[in-house]
Write a protein that holds these residues in place. Structure first.
Motif, mmCIF file in Angstrom:
data_model
loop_
_atom_site.group_PDB
_atom_site.id
_atom_site.type_symbol
_atom_site.label_atom_id
_atom_site.label_comp_id
_atom_site.label_asym_id
_atom_site.label_seq_id
_atom_site.Cartn_x
_atom_site.Cartn_y
_atom_site.Cartn_z
ATOM 1 N N THR A 21 -9.595 -5.638 -11.853
ATOM 2 C CA THR A 21 -8.290 -5.714 -12.747
ATOM 3 C C THR A 21 -8.261 -6.735 -13.815
ATOM 4 N N ASP A 41 1.902 1.776 -3.590
ATOM 5 C CA ASP A 41 0.871 2.306 -4.236
ATOM 6 C C ASP A 41 0.817 3.866 -4.122
ATOM 7 N N ASP A 58 -5.386 3.035 -3.223
ATOM 8 C CA ASP A 58 -5.521 1.758 -2.390
ATOM 9 C C ASP A 58 -4.603 1.715 -1.043
ATOM 10 N N GLY A 105 -1.386 5.877 -6.562
ATOM 11 C CA GLY A 105 -2.650 5.212 -6.211
ATOM 12 C C GLY A 105 -3.379 5.757 -5.016
ATOM 13 N N ARG A 110 0.783 -0.929 0.028
ATOM 14 C CA ARG A 110 -0.226 0.022 -0.095
ATOM 15 C C ARG A 110 0.812 1.429 0.015
ATOM 16 N N ALA A 126 -8.361 -5.220 -5.083
ATOM 17 C CA ALA A 126 -7.975 -4.493 -6.249
ATOM 18 C C ALA A 126 -7.818 -5.171 -7.542
ATOM 19 N N HIS A 127 -7.483 -6.507 -7.397
ATOM 20 C CA HIS A 127 -7.235 -7.337 -8.607
ATOM 21 C C HIS A 127 -8.556 -7.812 -8.883
ATOM 22 N N ILE A 152 -0.494 -3.913 -5.668
ATOM 23 C CA ILE A 152 -1.743 -3.193 -6.001
ATOM 24 C C ILE A 152 -1.680 -2.735 -7.383
#
Length: 268
Positions: free
Chosen positions: A115, A21, A28, A26, A18, A111-112, A80
């Motif tokens: 994605t 990220d 997240d 990002g 994180r 998150a994935h 992430i």
């Protein structure tokens, strides 16, 4: 997405994925992640550049591998997702590429979940929640998606410096490689204190106080991960010097030292 036990997200302690990220811009991440990331940023303002340099290396090494005909990837410590992701880079060159992502942070899993739906119809993308310290689980679950009878690219980008020697970092990598056939590859980057010893010492102490282990290794210690492998030219290099022709430069990458190493090795 491969079924994994659900876990509560601990937002009170910083997590390396994180923080990474946040450095990449990002969203997240949580206050504890941002607070620790900012402390390290105050220590070395170039950390976001280093994060992007690592990401760019992943793009270039994936392109290189795909052009060699590699169509299976096991990415551990994936972090992430930040587009383009590994599967998008690989499947642009090899539409049928199969990619398994692995990370131990439930935020990465969430998150994935979105994605991973963006892969090609011909290929496959999967995610499993596991830790590098549990290679048997990784191999068991990944083996349901990947064919371990054919070459696999094992990606450990910006991960190994979070695994100390007392956890058997070199042995863990060796166990994973032992399950992969001849023609497989190891791709890795690693932070080092070789160039910035004092800043690295302070950063290590700050992270340790927050429960994050940072095991910075020398060039020789990093090279041990590749023992028995054939290093791809140019060998062990600063990440942004590894086949720079395969991608665009990261702004600021040449404005000072990048305290890390990168390499790709082939299993004979």
């Amino acid at each position: 997405m491969t079924g994994q036990p659900r876990a509560e997200i601990d937002t009170t302690k910083p997590h390396s994925a994180r923080m990474y990220d946040w450095y990449l811009g990002g969203k997240d991440n949580y206050p504890a992640d941002r607070a620790m990331a900012q402390q390290l940023l105050d220590l070395d303002p170039r950390i976001p550049v280093m994060a992007r340099v690592n990401r760019a290396f992943m793009h270039r090494s994936t392109r290189w591998l795909a052009h060699q005909g590699v169509d299976q990837f096991l990415d551990i410590g994936t972090g992430i997702p930040t587009e383009p992701n590994l599967h998008q880079v690989a499947q642009e060159i090899v539409p049928g590429a199969r990619v398994v992502y692995c990370d131990n942070d439930p935020v990465v899993l969430l998150a994935h979940a979105v994605t991973l739906l963006r892969g090609t119809d011909a290929g496959a993308t999967e995610y499993l929640r596991a830790d590098l310290r549990d290679p048997e689980t990784i191999l068991d679950v990944a083996g349901r998606v990947l064919d371990f009878g054919r070459p696999v690219a094992l990606s450990l980008v910006a991960l190994l410096h979070f695994v100390p020697d007392e956890d058997g970092a070199h042995e863990l990598v060796g166990r994973l490689l032992s399950a992969l056939p001849s023609g497989s590859f190891l791709t890795a980057t690693h932070a080092t204190a070789d160039f910035t010893p004092e800043e690295s010492r302070i950063a290590t102490e700050k992270l340790r106080a927050s429960g994050v282990t940072l095991a910075l290794r020398s060039r020789e210690e990093f090279a041990r991960f590749f023992e028995g492998l054939e290093l791809v030219e140019p060998g062990i290099e600063a990440p942004h010097h590894w086949h720079p022709e395969l991608g665009d430069p990261v702004p600021g990458q040449d404005d000072g030292v990048i305290p890390g190493y990168a390499a790709v090795g082939r299993k004979p």
